[in-house]
Design a protein around this motif. Structure first.
Motif, PDB file in Angstrom:
ATOM      1  N   ILE A   1      -4.559 -10.592  11.065  1.00 60.66           N
ATOM      2  CA  ILE A   1      -4.902  -9.427  11.889  1.00 60.66           C
ATOM      3  C   ILE A   1      -4.166  -8.224  11.313  1.00 60.66           C
ATOM      4  CG2 ILE A   1      -5.419 -10.646  14.037  1.00 60.66           C
ATOM      5  CD1 ILE A   1      -2.482 -10.003  14.900  1.00 60.66           C
ATOM      6  N   ALA A   2      -4.731  -7.039  11.525  1.00 60.91           N
ATOM      7  CA  ALA A   2      -4.126  -5.832  10.951  1.00 60.91           C
ATOM      8  C   ALA A   2      -2.769  -5.562  11.588  1.00 60.91           C
ATOM      9  CB  ALA A   2      -5.055  -4.646  11.150  1.00 60.91           C
ATOM     10  N   PRO A   3      -1.763  -5.254  10.779  1.00 57.67           N
ATOM     11  CA  PRO A   3      -0.453  -4.899  11.339  1.00 57.67           C
ATOM     12  C   PRO A   3      -0.455  -3.451  11.839  1.00 57.67           C
ATOM     13  CG  PRO A   3      -0.367  -4.746   8.936  1.00 57.67           C
ATOM     14  CD  PRO A   3      -1.783  -5.170   9.304  1.00 57.67           C
ATOM     15  N   ARG A   4       0.664  -2.990  12.333  1.00 56.91           N
ATOM     16  CA  ARG A   4       0.788  -1.594  12.770  1.00 56.91           C
ATOM     17  C   ARG A   4       2.177  -1.094  12.423  1.00 56.91           C
ATOM     18  NH1 ARG A   4       0.908   0.689  18.833  1.00 56.91           N
ATOM     19  NH2 ARG A   4       3.073   0.271  18.380  1.00 56.91           N
ATOM     20  N   TYR A   5       2.334   0.229  12.437  1.00 61.70           N
ATOM     21  CA  TYR A   5       3.687   0.789  12.268  1.00 61.70           C
ATOM     22  C   TYR A   5       4.585   0.250  13.379  1.00 61.70           C
ATOM     23  CZ  TYR A   5       1.705   3.993  15.718  1.00 61.70           C
ATOM     24  OH  TYR A   5       1.077   4.518  16.822  1.00 61.70           O
TER      25      TYR A   5
ATOM     26  N   PRO B   1       0.813   7.645   9.837  1.00 64.75           N
ATOM     27  CA  PRO B   1       1.527   8.886  10.170  1.00 64.75           C
ATOM     28  C   PRO B   1       3.005   8.855   9.775  1.00 64.75           C
ATOM     29  CG  PRO B   1       0.975   7.618  12.151  1.00 64.75           C
ATOM     30  CD  PRO B   1       0.220   7.000  11.022  1.00 64.75           C
ATOM     31  N   TYR B   2       3.552   7.672   9.550  1.00 64.28           N
ATOM     32  CA  TYR B   2       4.988   7.613   9.218  1.00 64.28           C
ATOM     33  C   TYR B   2       5.268   7.526   7.722  1.00 64.28           C
ATOM     34  CZ  TYR B   2       5.471   7.107  14.195  1.00 64.28           C
ATOM     35  OH  TYR B   2       5.407   7.342  15.538  1.00 64.28           O
ATOM     36  N   ILE B   3       4.222   7.609   6.905  1.00 63.53           N
ATOM     37  CA  ILE B   3       4.464   7.646   5.455  1.00 63.53           C
ATOM     38  C   ILE B   3       5.304   8.888   5.147  1.00 63.53           C
ATOM     39  CG2 ILE B   3       3.360   8.083   3.204  1.00 63.53           C
ATOM     40  CD1 ILE B   3       3.075   5.185   4.071  1.00 63.53           C
TER      41      ILE B   3
ATOM     42  N   LEU C   1       2.966  -3.549   0.688  1.00 61.57           N
ATOM     43  CA  LEU C   1       1.887  -2.577   0.524  1.00 61.57           C
ATOM     44  C   LEU C   1       1.787  -1.767   1.800  1.00 61.57           C
ATOM     45  CD1 LEU C   1      -0.981  -4.608  -1.183  1.00 61.57           C
ATOM     46  CD2 LEU C   1       0.682  -3.066  -2.264  1.00 61.57           C
ATOM     47  N   PHE C   2       1.645  -0.458   1.651  1.00 65.20           N
ATOM     48  CA  PHE C   2       1.623   0.454   2.805  1.00 65.20           C
ATOM     49  C   PHE C   2       0.246   1.061   2.993  1.00 65.20           C
ATOM     50  CE2 PHE C   2       5.889   0.281   1.242  1.00 65.20           C
ATOM     51  CZ  PHE C   2       6.665   0.266   2.381  1.00 65.20           C
TER      52      PHE C   2
ATOM     53  N   ARG D   1       8.782   2.442  10.800  1.00 65.39           N
ATOM     54  CA  ARG D   1       8.337   1.992   9.482  1.00 65.39           C
ATOM     55  C   ARG D   1       6.817   2.097   9.457  1.00 65.39           C
ATOM     56  NH1 ARG D   1       9.342  -2.174   5.982  1.00 65.39           N
ATOM     57  NH2 ARG D   1       9.142  -0.285   4.751  1.00 65.39           N
ATOM     58  N   PRO D   2       6.245   2.715   8.425  1.00 63.94           N
ATOM     59  CA  PRO D   2       4.778   2.777   8.358  1.00 63.94           C
ATOM     60  C   PRO D   2       4.156   1.395   8.214  1.00 63.94           C
ATOM     61  CG  PRO D   2       5.782   3.776   6.391  1.00 63.94           C
ATOM     62  CD  PRO D   2       6.903   3.355   7.291  1.00 63.94           C
ATOM     63  N   GLN D   3       2.892   1.288   8.613  1.00 66.89           N
ATOM     64  CA  GLN D   3       2.159   0.005   8.550  1.00 66.89           C
ATOM     65  C   GLN D   3       2.228  -0.586   7.139  1.00 66.89           C
ATOM     66  OE1 GLN D   3      -1.790   0.136  10.231  1.00 66.89           O
ATOM     67  NE2 GLN D   3      -2.621  -1.097   8.582  1.00 66.89           N
ATOM     68  N   HIS D   4       2.561  -1.878   7.062  1.00 65.86           N
ATOM     69  CA  HIS D   4       2.708  -2.515   5.747  1.00 65.86           C
ATOM     70  C   HIS D   4       2.540  -4.023   5.850  1.00 65.86           C
ATOM     71  CE1 HIS D   4       6.648  -2.643   7.680  1.00 65.86           C
ATOM     72  NE2 HIS D   4       6.789  -3.806   7.065  1.00 65.86           N
ATOM     73  N   VAL D   5       2.302  -4.640   4.696  1.00 67.15           N
ATOM     74  CA  VAL D   5       2.278  -6.104   4.578  1.00 67.15           C
ATOM     75  C   VAL D   5       3.282  -6.477   3.493  1.00 67.15           C
ATOM     76  CG1 VAL D   5       0.884  -8.131   4.005  1.00 67.15           C
ATOM     77  CG2 VAL D   5      -0.150  -6.236   5.270  1.00 67.15           C
ATOM     78  N   HIS D   6       4.060  -7.533   3.767  1.00 70.27           N
ATOM     79  CA  HIS D   6       5.080  -7.996   2.811  1.00 70.27           C
ATOM     80  C   HIS D   6       4.535  -9.093   1.902  1.00 70.27           C
ATOM     81  CE1 HIS D   6       8.710  -6.346   4.966  1.00 70.27           C
ATOM     82  NE2 HIS D   6       7.867  -6.375   5.989  1.00 70.27           N
TER      83      HIS D   6
END
Ligand code: BEZ
Ligand code: FE
Length: 289
Positions: free
Chosen positions: A189-193, A241-243, A235-236, A215-220
């Protein structure tokens, strides 16, 4: 032996106590640490009260830390030290994927999964289909690479932050293996900030500095493969908005990706999805050992 130490001579006296250390690297690091700590205290004219406050802070950072609540790591992260150490040790080849810090939500013992699996473990959210390739510096696929991946849910929480709700189940994390073509793919499922944890001592620093905890939305991802240097990265979502304001300084330009939104329809794995979904696709390049 008596001594007559002054603010200036105490540093040399302490440095000298490492002269007989057997390991030269240990000596080098400890001597430099003492020198810089002492210079720091002299520079800011550190008061006794301030130092006791700092020691109490460090003690609380240690006491709140557990295998799933890593406040020591978080302290290193919010002070930018984790990213600095990352950069100091990063391979310099421009063709390889940049690294980004591990963070406190990596967990050992995560389940293995087959390519194509749904790793959300039934946590609800916007379906996300991740496809990736793992390549060497010449663009050749690396087969059999291990791909550790983990991310938050759509509300910004990792599984380890909701152990009661999830009954201690792992979710949104798995260990995959690349196929002969260097490919891996999974559904989640899509993550979020999300904010870094602020209910501990590190939160006190962020609040005192009026700093954003987000922390901006990302996957580790953590890649390992025989003959290649391990790669820990993230990956971001480039439109988050938090980039540019990542609380832990990991949001590098080279790791900006498109989390592409799609209307209901055919997913990259060939399945039909009856709700909007997100795709993420990336080629990762590992440096040879
Ligand atoms: C993370 O991305 O999981 C993370 C990194 C540093 C601090 C908090 C969380
Ligand atoms: Fe994270």
């Amino acid at each position: 032996m008596s001594s007559n130490l002054t603010e200036e001579t105490v540093t040399a006296a302490v440095r000298q106590t490492f002269d007989n250390a057997g390991d030269p690297r240990f000596r080098e690091v400890l001597v430099a640490l003492v020198q810089h700590l002492h210079d720091f205290a002299r520079e800011v004219r550190l008061t006794g009260d301030e130092w006791f406050t700092a020691m109490d802070f460090l003690e609380r950072v240690g006491k709140i830390s557990t295998p799933t609540r890593q406040e020591v790591v978080l302290l290193s992260d919010i002070l930018g030290l984790s990213m600095l150490v990352d950069k100091i040790n990063q391979h310099t080849e421009s063709s390889t994927t940049d690294s980004a810090l591990l963070g406190p939500f990596y967990v050992e013992g995560r389940p293995s999964a087959d390519n194509g699996s749904d790793i959300s473990d039934s946590v609800r959210g916007t379906p996300m289909f991740v496809t990736g390739r793992v390549l060497d510096e010449d663009g050749h696929p690396i087969a059999g690479a291990k791909v550790d991946t983990w991310h938050s849910d759509g509300e910004g929480f990792y599984d380890v932050q909701q152990t009661e709700k999830l009954h201690d189940q792992f979710a949104m994390r798995a260990l995959l293996t690349t196929d002969d073509d260097g490919r891996f793919w999974y559904r989640s499922i899509a993550p979020r900030y999300y904010p870094v944890p602020t209910d501990g001592p590190c939160g006190e620093i962020l609040r005192a500095a009026n700093r954003s905890p987000m922390r901006p939305q990302h996957v580790h991802f953590w890649f390992t493969a025989n003959g290649y240097q391990p790669l820990i990265t993230q990956l971001f979502w480039r439109d988050d908005p938090y980039i540019g304001h990542d609380a832990v300084f990991a949001d590098q330009d080279s790791l900006m990706a498109d989390f592409v939104r799609h209307e209901p329809g055919l997913a990259p794995d060939g399945t039909s999805v009856d709700e909007p979904f997100v795709t993420l696709d990336w080629a990762f390049t590992l440096a040879a050992e």
